[in-house]
Write an enzyme that holds these catalytic residues in place. Structure first.
Site, PDB file in Angstrom:
ATOM      1  N   ASP A  54       0.847  -1.195   0.000  1.00 39.95           N
ATOM      2  CA  ASP A  54       0.000   0.000   0.000  1.00 39.95           C
ATOM      3  C   ASP A  54       0.881   1.243   0.000  1.00 39.95           C
ATOM      4  OD1 ASP A  54      -2.828   1.192   0.608  1.00 39.95           O
ATOM      5  OD2 ASP A  54      -1.435   2.248   1.932  1.00 39.95           O
ATOM      6  N   HIS A 119      -7.672   9.427  -1.877  1.00 45.11           N
ATOM      7  CA  HIS A 119      -7.063   9.366  -0.541  1.00 45.11           C
ATOM      8  C   HIS A 119      -7.989   9.929   0.550  1.00 45.11           C
ATOM      9  CE1 HIS A 119      -2.702   9.102   1.138  1.00 45.11           C
ATOM     10  NE2 HIS A 119      -3.561   8.838   2.097  1.00 45.11           N
TER      11      HIS A 119
HETATM   12  N1  LIG Z   1      -5.498   6.072   3.673  1.00 46.48           N
HETATM   13  C1  LIG Z   1      -4.969   6.798   4.626  1.00 46.48           C
HETATM   14  O1  LIG Z   1      -5.322   7.976   4.841  1.00 46.48           O
HETATM   15  C2  LIG Z   1      -3.896   6.194   5.508  1.00 46.48           C
HETATM   16  C3  LIG Z   1      -3.566   6.826   6.731  1.00 46.48           C
HETATM   17  C4  LIG Z   1      -2.592   6.231   7.525  1.00 46.48           C
HETATM   18  C5  LIG Z   1      -1.980   5.052   7.116  1.00 46.48           C
HETATM   19  N2  LIG Z   1      -2.297   4.471   5.911  1.00 46.48           N
HETATM   20  C6  LIG Z   1      -1.643   3.216   5.452  1.00 46.48           C
HETATM   21  O2  LIG Z   1      -1.664   2.264   6.511  1.00 46.48           O
HETATM   22  C7  LIG Z   1      -0.334   1.870   6.834  1.00 46.48           C
HETATM   23  C8  LIG Z   1      -0.211   1.516   8.315  1.00 46.48           C
HETATM   24  O3  LIG Z   1      -0.644   2.543   9.160  1.00 46.48           O
HETATM   25  P1  LIG Z   1       0.387   3.424  10.021  1.00 46.48           P
HETATM   26  O4  LIG Z   1       1.579   3.676   9.215  1.00 46.48           O
HETATM   27  O5  LIG Z   1      -0.391   4.574  10.539  1.00 46.48           O
HETATM   28  O6  LIG Z   1       0.767   2.580  11.254  1.00 46.48           O
HETATM   29  P2  LIG Z   1       0.634   1.200  12.065  1.00 46.48           P
HETATM   30  O7  LIG Z   1       0.916   0.034  11.209  1.00 46.48           O
HETATM   31  O8  LIG Z   1      -0.620   1.232  12.877  1.00 46.48           O
HETATM   32  O9  LIG Z   1       1.838   1.453  13.089  1.00 46.48           O
HETATM   33  C9  LIG Z   1       3.174   1.444  12.729  1.00 46.48           C
HETATM   34  C10 LIG Z   1       4.009   1.857  13.939  1.00 46.48           C
HETATM   35  O10 LIG Z   1       3.816   0.928  15.005  1.00 46.48           O
HETATM   36  C11 LIG Z   1       5.055   0.460  15.457  1.00 46.48           C
HETATM   37  N3  LIG Z   1       4.939  -0.937  15.875  1.00 46.48           N
HETATM   38  C12 LIG Z   1       4.332  -1.954  15.203  1.00 46.48           C
HETATM   39  N4  LIG Z   1       4.414  -3.088  15.916  1.00 46.48           N
HETATM   40  C13 LIG Z   1       5.092  -2.787  17.045  1.00 46.48           C
HETATM   41  C14 LIG Z   1       5.488  -3.539  18.180  1.00 46.48           C
HETATM   42  N5  LIG Z   1       5.201  -4.844  18.297  1.00 46.48           N
HETATM   43  N6  LIG Z   1       6.163  -2.905  19.171  1.00 46.48           N
HETATM   44  C15 LIG Z   1       6.466  -1.592  19.062  1.00 46.48           C
HETATM   45  N7  LIG Z   1       6.119  -0.824  18.016  1.00 46.48           N
HETATM   46  C16 LIG Z   1       5.437  -1.412  17.022  1.00 46.48           C
HETATM   47  C17 LIG Z   1       5.976   0.592  14.279  1.00 46.48           C
HETATM   48  O11 LIG Z   1       7.285   0.683  14.770  1.00 46.48           O
HETATM   49  P3  LIG Z   1       8.473  -0.137  14.047  1.00 46.48           P
HETATM   50  O12 LIG Z   1       8.760   0.651  12.818  1.00 46.48           O
HETATM   51  O13 LIG Z   1       9.557  -0.104  15.087  1.00 46.48           O
HETATM   52  O14 LIG Z   1       7.962  -1.513  13.764  1.00 46.48           O
HETATM   53  C18 LIG Z   1       5.490   1.864  13.637  1.00 46.48           C
HETATM   54  O15 LIG Z   1       6.034   2.998  14.281  1.00 46.48           O
HETATM   55  C19 LIG Z   1       0.501   3.087   6.374  1.00 46.48           C
HETATM   56  O16 LIG Z   1       1.866   2.801   6.264  1.00 46.48           O
HETATM   57  C20 LIG Z   1      -0.191   3.432   5.077  1.00 46.48           C
HETATM   58  O17 LIG Z   1       0.220   2.561   4.038  1.00 46.48           O
HETATM   59  C21 LIG Z   1      -3.266   5.025   5.126  1.00 46.48           C
END
Ligand SMILES: NC(=O)c1ccc[n+]([C@@H]2O[C@H](COP(=O)([O-])OP(=O)(O)OC[C@H]3O[C@@H](n4cnc5c(N)ncnc54)[C@H](OP(=O)(O)O)[C@@H]3O)[C@@H](O)[C@H]2O)c1
Length: 330
Positions: A54, A119
């Site tokens: 993604d 988006h």
């Molecule tokens: N459509 C939209 O508007 C939208 C908005 C937000 C996100 N997204 C998509 O969704 C994806 C995921 O969402 P997100 O990036 O907000 O975050 P997420 O996957 O909810 O969280 C990622 C964060 O959590 C940490 N983490 C994960 N597992 C962990 C663990 N076991 N212990 C400690 N820390 C941990 C990661 O650290 P580490 O790096 O140390 O693992 C990272 O900082 C994005 O990358 C993007 O592709 C889309």
């Protein structure tokens, strides 16, 4: 006799309303510190069995996703058709989604994506190249081309995505992201031909959204869950029930939150800068219905949204912090 291996999250696919398949587990590519690290994250994920990546024009990581894909294709690890690549058009580029997609394809080094998403259902005042991504007026407020509460340009944007699907081979499917119930209800009667295949929204056990999921299901729209651990700091994983369930099922807390979505028919797209973590969270614990219900109840009792982009408007979503300008939905 050896016991059969448990099903992995990377083995699960759902069927979209256009008949194509989408992997249930994908890798998010919002950059953590260094955008260039995304290259290794994608390579690690694909080698571990992930097939959905993604990304978005806005993330600034398409270049590194593209480098990873090239290496994976050159080394014969996967073929293009094995992967499901998603990108998105940002609100400041709302006027020219095809141009945004052209830029994304060029940066990714691809002829097509599998899914092109709107988006956010808002329109920001970007130039012909969508710049700046966060345009400000003289007061420092975001500069909109349409009222985020009453405007209808977001519908025209979706209709343009339909045209791209009908007249080009640049994407195989189209969908939406960050559509609340009121925004989706507003869009539905104006769809020309192609119902969005997914609605990508923030979703985790702290954010109960069964009513939005139900509306999506009624319209054959799959819910794709972003920020599944609550984004930076992974607050969702600190919840006592999730820690208890990880012990009960002898797996990681990440796998509990992934299973919470996948077992309910939702796609989930976690992100990590930790390559070991990317590799190790592909299990699919078979949570019982009671455990799934209990996870859902976390947010019913104590709802919390972790992503509150600074639009100044909640766009029809509940529990939106910083919604100083609209409280008129619902
Ligand atoms: N459509 C939209 O508007 C939208 C908005 C937000 C996100 N997204 C998509 O969704 C994806 C995921 O969402 P997100 O990036 O907000 O975050 P997420 O996957 O909810 O969280 C990622 C964060 O959590 C940490 N983490 C994960 N597992 C962990 C663990 N076991 N212990 C400690 N820390 C941990 C990661 O650290 P580490 O790096 O140390 O693992 C990272 O900082 C994005 O990358 C993007 O592709 C889309």
């Amino acid at each position: 006799m050896s016991t059969p291996a448990a099903k992995k999250a990377t083995d699960v696919y759902f069927t979209l309303n256009n008949g194509l398949k989408i992997p249930a587990l994908g890798l998010g590519t919002v950059p953590s510190d260094n955008p260039e690290d995304v290259k290794d994250q994608v390579i690690t994920a694909v080698k571990a069995g992930y097939r959905l990546i993604d990304t978005a024009w806005y993330y600034g990581t398409e270049k590194y996703v593209g480098q990873a894909l090239k290496e994976l294709f050159d080394e014969g690890v996967v073929k293009r058709e094995d992967l499901f690549i998603t990108t998105k058009v940002w609100p400041s580029f709302y006027h020219s989604p095809e141009k945004s997609l052209d830029q994304s394809l060029e940066t990714l080094g691809l002829d097509y994506v599998d899914l092109f998403l709107q988006h956010w259902p808002i329109a920001l005042h970007g130039d012909e190249n969508g710049q700046p991504a966060a345009p400000k007026d003289e007061n420092g407020d975001l500069k909109y081309d349409d009222d985020p509460v009453s405007g209808t340009k977001f519908i025209e944007v979706y209709n343009k995505l339909e045209d791209i699907l009908d007249t080009t081979k640049k994407t195989k499917s189209i969908g939406i992201s960050n559509y609340s119930i009121p925004k989706l209800r507003q869009l539905l009667p104006h769809i020309k031909k192609h119902v969005p295949v997914v609605n990508q929204i923030e979703y985790h056990p702290q954010l109960p959204q069964q009513d939005l999921v139900d509306l999506c299901q009624e319209n054959k729209i799959i819910v794709e869950c972003y920020s599944p651990v609550g984004s930076g700091g992974a607050p969702v994983l600190k919840l006592p029930l999730i820690q208890e369930l990880a012990k009960k099922y002898n797996c990681s807390t990440n796998e509990i939150v992934n299973a919470y979505h996948i077992l309910n028919g939702r796609v989930v797209i976690p992100r990590s800068s930790n390559l070991e973590r990317i590799k190790s969270i592909t299990g699919l614990p078979e949570l019982t219905k009671e455990d799934l219900d209990e996870l859902y109840q976390i947010g019913v009792k104590n709802p919390k949204r972790h992503i509150n982009d600074p639009w100044g408007y909640g766009l029809g979503f509940r529990w939106w912090e910083g919604d100083t300008k609209s409280k008129t939905f619902d």
